[in-house]
Design an enzyme around this catalytic site. Structure first.
Site, PDB file in Angstrom:
ATOM      1  N   GLY A   1       0.824  -1.208   0.000  1.00 38.48           N
ATOM      2  CA  GLY A   1       0.000   0.000   0.000  1.00 38.48           C
ATOM      3  C   GLY A   1       0.859   1.259   0.000  1.00 38.48           C
ATOM      4  O   GLY A   1       2.029   1.221  -0.391  1.00 38.48           O
TER       5      GLY A   1
ATOM      6  N   HIS B   1       4.499   1.984  -8.019  1.00 39.15           N
ATOM      7  CA  HIS B   1       3.564   0.851  -7.985  1.00 39.15           C
ATOM      8  C   HIS B   1       2.649   0.870  -9.214  1.00 39.15           C
ATOM      9  O   HIS B   1       2.360  -0.166  -9.808  1.00 39.15           O
ATOM     10  CB  HIS B   1       2.672   0.926  -6.735  1.00 39.15           C
TER      11      HIS B   1
ATOM     12  N   SER C   1       9.369   6.093  -3.210  1.00 36.29           N
ATOM     13  CA  SER C   1       9.256   5.110  -2.128  1.00 36.29           C
ATOM     14  C   SER C   1       8.150   5.570  -1.186  1.00 36.29           C
ATOM     15  O   SER C   1       7.991   6.771  -0.952  1.00 36.29           O
ATOM     16  CB  SER C   1      10.578   5.053  -1.354  1.00 36.29           C
TER      17      SER C   1
END
Ligand code: PAF
Length: 283
Positions: free
Chosen positions: A36, A42, A190
């Site tokens: 998450g 992502h 990140s």
């Protein structure tokens, strides 16, 4: 179904039912495992997954086994609704978000340990980490049985550990590494960048600069030992309180290397305040 219209399942039975329906229709499947706090890194994995397979499952599980007691498990950013909306926008078909009891039911007693490639660098500074990662990733792969699973090269050592794990355990999956996605000033994206203060964020960009300049120095003839030492000194001078490592390693084994005729990788981990940043680049 969530407000983002992305279907969510929270246990293995739900995941396997969705996967079986797709498989029955002859569809291929990609998995993008996450904890998450999603960012463009992502989402680029989800888009790459969508280009490889007809269906994409993203998992969201903040895995307690990969955090030591003194680490940031409790404060790790969690916002499932916003993550689900981002995943839906990137083309994800299903969110698998198991709770802790679904992933590690009472009596859970198995730990997956990958030797050798787990040992140096992150393994030295976070000895619990790869056992936790390997255990949860082995579970996710076996729960979902995707054709491929995608991971960012930002966590380069993790990617090598997962490739070794899949090979050693004969998991019928292709492990795909994808390039690190960076901010405009080069900082690797990140979830932990969210912790940085404005001052720290400014300094953080120096990690990328110093790494790139170090690689240029090696290419211009500087020795690995000199480059590693000067990289550590420059990070400290830029304001990084602690440099865990700044090391050139064999790109496949992470063994210490002086043989630059083989692919090599520069890997670094350094602290800004309470935040630990890692990055790596091909030499
Ligand atoms: O890279 C991560 O986000 C995690 O380590 C992973 C692979 C999802 C396992 O928890």
């Amino acid at each position: 179904m969530s407000a983002s219209r992305l279907p969510v399942v929270r246990d293995v039975a739900g995941l396997r039912a969705a996967v079986a329906a797709w498989r029955g229709g002859g569809q291929s499947l990609a998995l993008v495992p996450t904890m998450g706090a999603l960012h463009e890194g992502h989402l680029s994995l989800v888009r790459a997954a969508k280009a490889r397979a007809s269906r994409v499952v993203a998992s969201l599980f903040v895995n307690p086994k990969q955090f030591a007691p003194h680490e940031d498990f409790e404060r790790y950013p969690r916002d499932e609704a916003s993550d689900a909306a981002l995943l839906a926008g990137a083309g994800c078909d299903l969110l698998y978000a198991p709770g802790r009891a679904a992933m590690y039911p009472d009596g859970f007693a198995t730990n997956v340990i990958v030797s050798n490639v787990s040992t140096p660098l992150e393994g030295e500074f976070r000895p619990h980490f790869f056992g936790g990662v390997a255990t949860v990733v082995a579970k996710l792969l076996l729960q979902c049985l995707p054709d491929c699973a995608l991971f960012g090269e930002k966590d380069y050592q993790q990617l090598l550990v997962i490739k070794r794990l899949a090979r050693d355990l004969d998991v019928p999956v292709e492990i795909v590494g994808r390039p690190t996605v960076r901010e405009a000033d080069g900082l690797a994206m990140s979830s932990r960048n969210f912790y940085l203060t404005a001052d720290e964020r400014r300094i953080a960009a120096q990690l990328n600069v110093i790494m790139r300049e170090s690689i240029a120095a090696i290419r211009a003839g500087s020795t690995i030992a000199d480059t590693e030492q000067s990289g550590k000194q420059r990070l400290a001078a830029a304001g990084f309180a602690i440099v865990d490592y700044f090391a050139v390693r064999d790109a496949d084994t992470l063994a210490e290397t002086v043989d630059l005729s083989r692919p090599a990788r520069l890997l670094a981990a350094a602290w800004l305040g309470k935040t630990r940043l890692i990055d790596n680049m091909a030499v």
